[in-house]
Design an enzyme around this catalytic site. Structure first.
Site: not given
Ligand code: OSB
Ligand code: MG
Length: 356
Positions: A151, A250
């Protein structure tokens, strides 16, 4: 579901995951779906409590009592509702599980997967110190993970990434910016470009394509779109504009398997490889993701993790476990192959509704 430790990203620090489960029944069979847009609209405009109300009051009434022959027929029933992909996904995924169970076949097989094995990667959030991150990366590579996703957000950016590259000069990394940047950060991305990453995930705004195309043309590192890929039509536009060279699919963000399959096939036909992303779903949601990850154009290790990485107890009756280094098997058995543990589900449940 309480996480073992908070998950820190460019959009927040979350200690629990709020998720919506849908149980669909027909002809004596049941199917399960899950949508995890999280507690607040930080990743995208949806949130779990909103998805629950929309499902209860609007989406489920459109589907209950209908004969639904295909995922496309279901999406057509849900078409009066604009956007709200996660909420629609919960029903769509339950339909696919039910559809596969009705044939008594594993979902990955119904989808035409290569086999049950899915390639998965490690993912590390923002940490207190760079030393702590370096130790976690070492652990991931020692465990055999073939790639590590980091991240990346203001305050946890170039200094972190340069330290990682110095310590691990040849391993496969990519960064996920969760839409924290703009084209004003081009000079920073040129420095990222020199570090030989596999890709840069969603550097710019969640709803953008045009600026991503500009950034992509200025860099050699491939961009990967996550947040921006919500529909088949946006995927086509992203490919047209050359806004990315990878697509993260997703199931929640695209409204479920029906659209995810269409996006997968569109990308395949245009030579754009994909991989499967996640929202820290329970093993129920991850089981659907595992089935998707067995398809032929999934060409980078997916964000699917063993239950023990984030949860001390899953709400499902069986955990997701590693198969071997960087691999997880889709569950065998019909459909997604698992169900919630109803006692655990009850103990975690904050709201429920039943429509007949
Ligand atoms: O942007 O990919 C993302 C988790 C929650 C919300 C958004 C994202 C993520 C992840 C998942 O990065 C990481 C994982 O499943 O290992
Ligand atoms: Mg992402």
């Amino acid at each position: 579901m309480p996480l073992i430790y908070p998950f820190r990203t460019a959009f927040g620090n979350d200690a629990v995951i709020e998720s919506v489960l849908v149980r669909l029944s027909s002809g004596g069979k049941i199917g399960w779906g899950e949508a995890s847009p999280w507690a607040t609209p930080g990743y995208c405009a949806e949130w779990a409590a909103g998805a629950f109300l929309l499902l209860r009051d609007v989406l489920a009434p459109l589907a209950v009592g209908k004969i639904i022959e295909s995922g496309a027929a279901l999406q057509k029933l849900l078409r009066p509702v604009k956007d709200n992909y996660f909420a629609k996904a919960a029903i769509d995924l339950a339909w696919w599980d039910l559809h596969a169970r009705a044939q008594n076949v594993p979902l990955w097989q119904v989808l035409g997967g290569r086999g049950p094995l899915a390639s998965v990667g490690a993912d590390l959030g923002v940490m207190d110190t760079i030393d702590q991150l370096l130790a976690e990366i070492q652990k991931a590579f020692d465990e055999g993970f073939s790639r590590v996703k980091l991240k990346f957000r203001p305050g946890w950016a170039m200094e972190m990434l340069q330290a990682v590259r110095t310590a691990f000069p040849t391993q496969t990394f990519h960064i996920d910016c969760n839409s924290a940047y703009t084209l004003a950060d081009l000079e920073m991305f040129k420095k990222v470009d020199a570090l030989g990453l596999a890709m840069i995930e969603q550097p710019l705004a969640h709803d953008d394509l045009v600026d991503h195309a500009r950034l992509q043309s200025a860099l050699t590192t491939p961009l990967c779109l996550d947040e921006s890929i919500t529909t088949i039509s946006k995927t086509r536009k992203a490919i047209d504009l050359k806004a990315c060279r990878w697509v993260n699919i997703k199931l929640g963000r695209t409204g479920g398997l029906t659209n995810a399959l269409a996006i997968h096939d569109l990308c395949r036909d245009h030579g754009t490889p994909c991989w499967v992303g996640g929202m820290l779903e329970s093993a129920i949601g991850q089981a659907h993701s595992l089935a998707l990850a067995t398809l032929s154009n999934i060409k980078y290790p997916s964000d699917i993790f063993p239950t023990s990485r984030f949860y001390s107890t899953d709400l499902a009756a069986r955990d997701v476990v590693m198969h071997g280094p960087s691999t997880i098997n889709a569950f065998d058995g019909a459909g997604i192959g698992i169900e919630p543990d109803l006692n655990r589900l009850k103990s975690l449940c904050v709201q429920s509704a039943q429509l007949r």
